[in-house]
Design a protein around this motif. Structure first.
Motif, short mmCIF file in Angstrom:
data_model
loop_
_atom_site.label_atom_id
_atom_site.label_comp_id
_atom_site.label_asym_id
_atom_site.label_seq_id
_atom_site.Cartn_x
_atom_site.Cartn_y
_atom_site.Cartn_z
N GLU A 24 8.36 18.52 33.52
CA GLU A 24 9.07 19.10 34.65
C GLU A 24 10.25 18.19 34.97
O GLU A 24 10.09 17.02 35.31
N ALA A 25 11.47 18.74 34.86
CA ALA A 25 12.69 17.97 35.11
C ALA A 25 13.32 18.45 36.41
O ALA A 25 13.59 19.64 36.57
N ASN A 26 13.52 17.53 37.34
CA ASN A 26 14.18 17.84 38.60
C ASN A 26 15.59 17.28 38.53
O ASN A 26 15.79 16.06 38.55
N PHE A 27 16.58 18.17 38.43
CA PHE A 27 17.96 17.74 38.25
C PHE A 27 18.62 17.31 39.55
O PHE A 27 19.69 16.72 39.53
N GLN A 28 17.99 17.63 40.66
CA GLN A 28 18.52 17.19 41.95
C GLN A 28 18.16 15.73 42.20
O GLN A 28 18.98 14.94 42.65
N SER A 29 16.91 15.37 41.89
CA SER A 29 16.46 14.00 42.14
C SER A 29 16.56 13.11 40.90
O SER A 29 16.24 11.92 40.97
N CYS A 30 17.00 13.68 39.77
CA CYS A 30 17.15 12.93 38.51
C CYS A 30 15.82 12.30 38.08
O CYS A 30 15.74 11.11 37.78
N THR A 31 14.78 13.14 38.06
CA THR A 31 13.45 12.64 37.68
C THR A 31 12.82 13.54 36.63
O THR A 31 13.17 14.72 36.51
N LEU A 32 11.87 12.96 35.90
CA LEU A 32 11.15 13.67 34.85
C LEU A 32 9.66 13.42 35.06
O LEU A 32 9.24 12.27 35.20
N ARG A 33 8.85 14.49 35.09
CA ARG A 33 7.41 14.37 35.33
C ARG A 33 6.64 14.92 34.14
O ARG A 33 6.95 16.01 33.64
N ASP A 34 5.61 14.17 33.68
CA ASP A 34 4.82 14.64 32.54
C ASP A 34 3.59 15.43 33.01
O ASP A 34 3.39 15.66 34.20
N ARG A 35 2.75 15.85 32.05
CA ARG A 35 1.58 16.67 32.37
C ARG A 35 0.62 15.98 33.33
O ARG A 35 -0.03 16.62 34.14
N ALA A 36 0.55 14.65 33.23
CA ALA A 36 -0.38 13.89 34.07
C ALA A 36 0.18 13.61 35.45
O ALA A 36 -0.49 13.01 36.29
N GLY A 37 1.42 14.03 35.70
CA GLY A 37 2.03 13.80 37.00
C GLY A 37 2.78 12.49 37.11
O GLY A 37 3.29 12.15 38.18
N ARG B 45 15.20 11.49 24.00
CA ARG B 45 14.03 11.83 23.17
C ARG B 45 12.88 10.88 23.44
O ARG B 45 11.72 11.29 23.53
N LYS B 46 13.19 9.59 23.59
CA LYS B 46 12.14 8.60 23.84
C LYS B 46 11.44 8.88 25.16
O LYS B 46 10.20 8.81 25.25
N LYS B 47 12.20 9.23 26.19
CA LYS B 47 11.60 9.53 27.49
C LYS B 47 10.75 10.80 27.43
O LYS B 47 9.77 10.95 28.16
N LEU B 48 11.13 11.73 26.54
CA LEU B 48 10.39 12.98 26.39
C LEU B 48 9.25 12.88 25.39
O LEU B 48 8.54 13.87 25.16
N GLY B 49 9.08 11.70 24.79
CA GLY B 49 8.04 11.54 23.78
C GLY B 49 8.30 12.35 22.55
O GLY B 49 7.36 12.74 21.83
N ASP B 50 9.57 12.60 22.26
CA ASP B 50 9.98 13.43 21.12
C ASP B 50 10.23 12.51 19.92
O ASP B 50 11.18 11.72 19.94
N ASP B 51 9.40 12.58 18.91
CA ASP B 51 9.50 11.71 17.74
C ASP B 51 10.89 11.77 17.13
O ASP B 51 11.35 12.84 16.70
#
Length: 237
Positions: free
Chosen positions: A141-154, A207-213
């Motif tokens: 989940e990417a919030n472009f207003q707060s410039c944050t990225l959240r994974d499945r675990a929160g 990619r690294k932040k998204l865990g994308d190999d």
């Protein structure tokens, strides 16, 4: 409505040149010589753009960009006498949209101001999916207003301003190949910058932040000879 620009500059002569140059082109300008007065004003009204000097008598201008402007998604241009490539890269990586070295030509500053404002408005909400500022894709989940990225675990992590812009461009263009030049149009600072591969470096960090190999990416795929493509289905919330 005229764009509102805040100028944080302790040199009165330079502040006057900047203010006159931009006022003559129809911008509304408010100038500040101290970090404290600038931040107090920022709490009361959000500008369209901020021009920030790095060396201030009551603090560091870089922290203004990182701690206040970036987190509020306010576009910024660093205007400073620090001309080293290292300082420039640091300024851009912490969230500034452009970097102008003193002394500068007023016409060049004006062109950069217009370019940053144009880029910041290109992806403003205009209805439909674009009006939403949070995107869900592949468990993220990417919030472009707060410039944050959240994974499945929160678990939440911060995105830099350039990473936020880059990811937003991708999710709004899912399934479409974007060339390096198209991406650079939205994240570069000027045509003169010797940072031709900076888009590749930023994609690598994203990619690294998204865990994308990086060796076999599934979200941001490389299309050799063409550019990059975002491959996930996107849901706007």
């Amino acid at each position: 409505m005229k764009p509102l620009i805040y100028v944080l500059e302790d040199d009165a002569d330079i502040a006057l040149v900047i203010s006159r140059t931009l006022k003559n082109e129809g911008f509304t300008i408010e100038a500040f010589s101290r970090r404290g007065s600038f931040l107090n004003r920022l709490k009361r009204q959000t500008p369209d753009l901020c021009l920030v000097d790095l060396s201030l008598p009551d603090g560091d201008g870089l922290s203004v960009v990182t701690e206040y402007l970036r987190v509020s998604n306010i576009p910024s241009i660093v205007v400073t006498g620090r001309s080293s490539l290292t300082d420039k890269i640091i300024g851009l990586e912490v969230g500034a949209d452009d970097y102008v070295v003193k002394p500068f030509e007023p016409r060049e500053l004006l062109a950069r101001v217009r370019a940053v404002l144009r880029r910041s408005r290109q992806f403003e909400p205009d209805g439909g999916a674009k009006a939403q500022k949070t995107a869900r894709f592949a468990g993220w989940e990417a919030n472009f207003q707060s410039c944050t990225l959240r994974d499945r675990a929160g678990m939440e992590s911060d995105l830099s301003a350039s990473e936020t812009r880059l990811l937003e461009i991708f999710v709004k263009s899912t399934g479409r190949v974007l060339s390096r030049s198209q991406l650079m149009d939205h994240i570069r600072t000027s045509d003169e910058d010797p940072l031709d591969r900076s888009v590749d470096a930023r994609i690598s960090r994203l990619r690294k932040k998204l865990g994308d190999d990086s060796k076999s990416p599934t979200l941001i795929r490389t299309v050799y000879g063409a550019g990059y493509i975002f491959s996930s289905k996107v849901e706007w919330v």
